[in-house]
Design a protein around this motif. Sequence first.
Motif, PDB file in Angstrom:
ATOM      1  N   LEU A  48       0.847  -1.198   0.000  1.00  0.00           N
ATOM      2  CA  LEU A  48       0.000   0.000   0.000  1.00  0.00           C
ATOM      3  C   LEU A  48       0.881   1.247   0.000  1.00  0.00           C
ATOM      4  CD1 LEU A  48      -2.705  -0.986   2.681  1.00  0.00           C
ATOM      5  CD2 LEU A  48      -2.817  -1.244   0.202  1.00  0.00           C
ATOM      6  N   GLU A  95      -2.371   5.168   1.561  1.00  0.00           N
ATOM      7  CA  GLU A  95      -3.261   4.032   1.830  1.00  0.00           C
ATOM      8  C   GLU A  95      -2.965   3.393   3.181  1.00  0.00           C
ATOM      9  OE1 GLU A  95      -3.911   2.771  -2.874  1.00  0.00           O
ATOM     10  OE2 GLU A  95      -2.243   1.942  -1.709  1.00  0.00           O
ATOM     11  N   GLU A 152      -4.668   5.575   5.602  1.00  0.00           N
ATOM     12  CA  GLU A 152      -6.120   5.501   5.396  1.00  0.00           C
ATOM     13  C   GLU A 152      -6.696   4.167   5.877  1.00  0.00           C
ATOM     14  OE1 GLU A 152      -7.051   6.061   1.298  1.00  0.00           O
ATOM     15  OE2 GLU A 152      -9.200   6.230   1.663  1.00  0.00           O
ATOM     16  N   PHE A 153      -5.851   3.134   5.821  1.00  0.00           N
ATOM     17  CA  PHE A 153      -6.299   1.761   6.089  1.00  0.00           C
ATOM     18  C   PHE A 153      -6.987   1.630   7.460  1.00  0.00           C
ATOM     19  CE2 PHE A 153      -5.365  -2.759   7.138  1.00  0.00           C
ATOM     20  CZ  PHE A 153      -6.082  -3.316   6.102  1.00  0.00           C
ATOM     21  N   ILE A 154      -6.357   2.225   8.476  1.00  0.00           N
ATOM     22  CA  ILE A 154      -6.910   2.125   9.833  1.00  0.00           C
ATOM     23  C   ILE A 154      -8.302   2.766   9.898  1.00  0.00           C
ATOM     24  CG2 ILE A 154      -6.605   3.059  12.185  1.00  0.00           C
ATOM     25  CD1 ILE A 154      -4.835   0.695  11.589  1.00  0.00           C
ATOM     26  N   LEU A 169     -10.309   3.125   7.452  1.00  0.00           N
ATOM     27  CA  LEU A 169     -11.226   2.282   6.693  1.00  0.00           C
ATOM     28  C   LEU A 169     -11.763   1.159   7.589  1.00  0.00           C
ATOM     29  CD1 LEU A 169     -11.750   1.989   3.382  1.00  0.00           C
ATOM     30  CD2 LEU A 169     -10.732  -0.205   3.900  1.00  0.00           C
ATOM     31  N   LEU A 170     -10.858   0.583   8.389  1.00  0.00           N
ATOM     32  CA  LEU A 170     -11.296  -0.467   9.323  1.00  0.00           C
ATOM     33  C   LEU A 170     -12.263   0.102  10.360  1.00  0.00           C
ATOM     34  CD1 LEU A 170      -7.903  -2.332  10.009  1.00  0.00           C
ATOM     35  CD2 LEU A 170      -9.725  -3.012   8.452  1.00  0.00           C
ATOM     36  N   ARG A 185      -0.106   6.989  10.782  1.00  0.00           N
ATOM     37  CA  ARG A 185      -1.113   5.925  10.832  1.00  0.00           C
ATOM     38  C   ARG A 185      -1.609   5.710  12.269  1.00  0.00           C
ATOM     39  NH1 ARG A 185       0.911   0.153   9.471  1.00  0.00           N
ATOM     40  NH2 ARG A 185       1.826   0.535  11.517  1.00  0.00           N
TER      41      ARG A 185
END
Lengths: 404, 234
Positions: free
Chosen positions: B102, B106, B109-111, B113-114, B158
Amino acid sequence: MLTLLAWRNLWRNRSRSFITMASVWCAVVLAVALSSLQKGVFDHLIANVVSFYSGYVQVHHAGYQSEQTLENSFPLTDSVRQAVLSAPGVVHATPRLEAFALVSTGEKTRGCMVAGIEPDGEDRVTHLKSKLVAGAFLHERSTGVLLAEGLAKRLRVGPGDTVVLLGQGYYGSTAAGKYAVEGLLRFGSPALNDQVVFLALATAQHWLDAPDLVTTLVVSPRKPAETESVAAGLRRTLPADFETLSWQEMMPDIREHIQTDTASSAIIKAVLYLLIAFGIFATLLMMLAERQREFGMLVALGMKKIQLARVVLFETIFITITGCLVGIAVSIPLVWWLKEHPIRFSGETAEVYERFGFEAVFPAALSPSIFVNQAVAVFIVGVLLSFYPVIKVLSINPVEAMRS
Amino acid sequence: MKKTVIDIHNVSKVYNPDTIPVHAVNNVHLHFEQGEFTALVGPSGSGKTTLLNIIGGLDAPTQGSVIINGTDITHLSANALIRFRLHHIGFVFQSYNLVPVLTARENVEFIMLLQGVSKAGRERRVRELMAAVGLSDKMDVRPAQLSGGQQQRVAVARALASKPQFILADEPTANLDSHSAANLLDMMAQLNRDEGMTFIFSTHDARVIERAGRVITLVDGSIASDTARVETGV
C-alpha cells in the motif's frame, strides 16, 4: 480496500504468482484435454458401433439376445410398430431380419452377418446411406445387396458383381440365393466393415423363407442420453414376450471398456489435481511464512482476523480463478484442433485396436461441460487449500507473529 | 488535574508457569496521565516490550488489571480487544511497520477504513496527518521507496489516524540514523505538545530518554525507578 490489498499482495512476488497460476492453467489444460479426448473417443466408438449399426435401443422377441436364431423372430404387426413408435422419447423405429450366413463368389467364401432392412427407415435411424462409398443405395424393392467395404475387398467384388448367400432359413430350411452387389458401405468399426451384408427386408424374408418376420426393431431415442429411459418406457409398454435392450446391455464389453477407461482416467486426473494441490499449497506456505510479521502487525493495529482471512482467501481465489480462466482460454483452441485433426494410430498399434473392433482414431469432443467441470474441479482444489492459511490466520497470535 | 488514561494494577506476567517459569513482569503498579511523554527503559529482557504489549492488549497478564479510560481490557474477549485497539490505541513498531503493497496514503487511510470512517473524512485526515509528519509530497509512494525515518513518520501518522487515547511505540528509533531519529522525535514531541497526545516508548535509545518527560526503569520485570522530569524535550 481489502480486495485491493489482496490484489496487490498477489503481485508482490510476481514470479511466484505467475508460476502458481501457470501450474493451475496447465492442470486445467491437461485435465480438459484428457477429458475431451476420452469423451471424443467414447463418442466416436459409440457412433461407430452403436449409432451406425446396433442403434441405441433394440426390441426383440423374448430370448433373442441369448439365442440369435430365426426361431426367436416375431411377426411385425402394425400394433407392435405403433406401440414402439408411441412410447415416450422414441423418434424412429426400423425393423431388421438378421441372420448369420456364408457369402461367396468364385473360390472365396466368408462368414457374414446378413441384415434385411427397410432402406429408408434404416437410413433415418442409423444414417446408413452416409456410409455408401460406391454403387447405389437399396430401395424397398431392391433384389441386390450392399456389402461392407472390407468384406467386398476380401471377396474381391464390387458393384455389379454377383455373390451367393448361403444360410439356414426358418424351420431349418436351407436358404440360398444369388444377388448382385448394388453398393459398398464403409464403417468406422473394422468389425462391421469386415462382415456386414444388407438386403431389402422383403428380399431377406424371401431368402430366409420367413415372410412378415423380423428379428429386431431398432429404435432411435430423441437424444442418446435418453437411451435408458426410452428402453425402460418400452419395457413397460410392450407385452412380456418382447425384450427391450439398450446398447449398453447388448454390448457389455463396450460399456465395460468405457467404465474401465473412465475409472483409470479419473485416477490420472486425481494425480494431476494432487500435483497441482501441492504446487498451490507450497505457494501458500511460503506466503504464510513471509508475511507472518505483517499479519501480526495488522491484527495488532486492529484488523479483525476474519478480515485478514478474507484477504488471504481472496488471494488464493484470484490465483485459482485467473489460472482456470487462462486454462480454459488455452484449452479451447487446443481441443478444437484435436477435434479437427484427430490423433490417428497406424501400423501395429492400429491393428491392436482394430482387432478389438475399434477404429484407431482418437478425436476430441468439444463440449462446454468438460471445460466448466475441469475448471470447477481445479477451482475447488484451490478453495479447499485456501482454508489452511485461513485457519492459520484465524489462530494467529500477533505478538508471536511479529516476533517470528 | 490531568485525566488518567491508563491504570495498571499489580500486573505480572509469567511465561511457562508449569515448566520453567519466567517472570517477565512482576507486580507492576503504574498510571499514565493524558499528555505524558514516557520512556520505558531497562536492559534487554527487563520486560519493557512485555509490559508495552500488556498495555496495548496484545498480551494478557498472568495477574492484575489494565484499565484504559475506565475499561479493564484484561477482561475483554479477543475480538473486543481487537476492536478496542483499533479505536483507542495507536502503535508504532520497531520495524515492518507498514504494509508494503500500500502507498503511504493508503497505509494511513487503512486504519480509518477499518474504523468505518467516510471517504471524505479519511481523505481530509490523511492530508492533515501527512502534512503533520512532513510527508505531503510522499503520499503516493510505497514504503520501499521511503527512507527508514520516513517510514516511521508514516507509521506515526497511521497511529494517529484512528484518533487514539495514546500511542505505544516499541523502540521506534532503533533502526534509524541520528538525523532521522532526531526528526522523528521532534515530530512526536510536537504532536505531544500541540495535541496533548500521550506517548509511551519502550527504548534503549539515549536520544529518546533525553527527550522523555518521565522515565520508568524496569529491571527483571520490576520497576526500579519512575522519574518525572521538570525539564523535558517536549
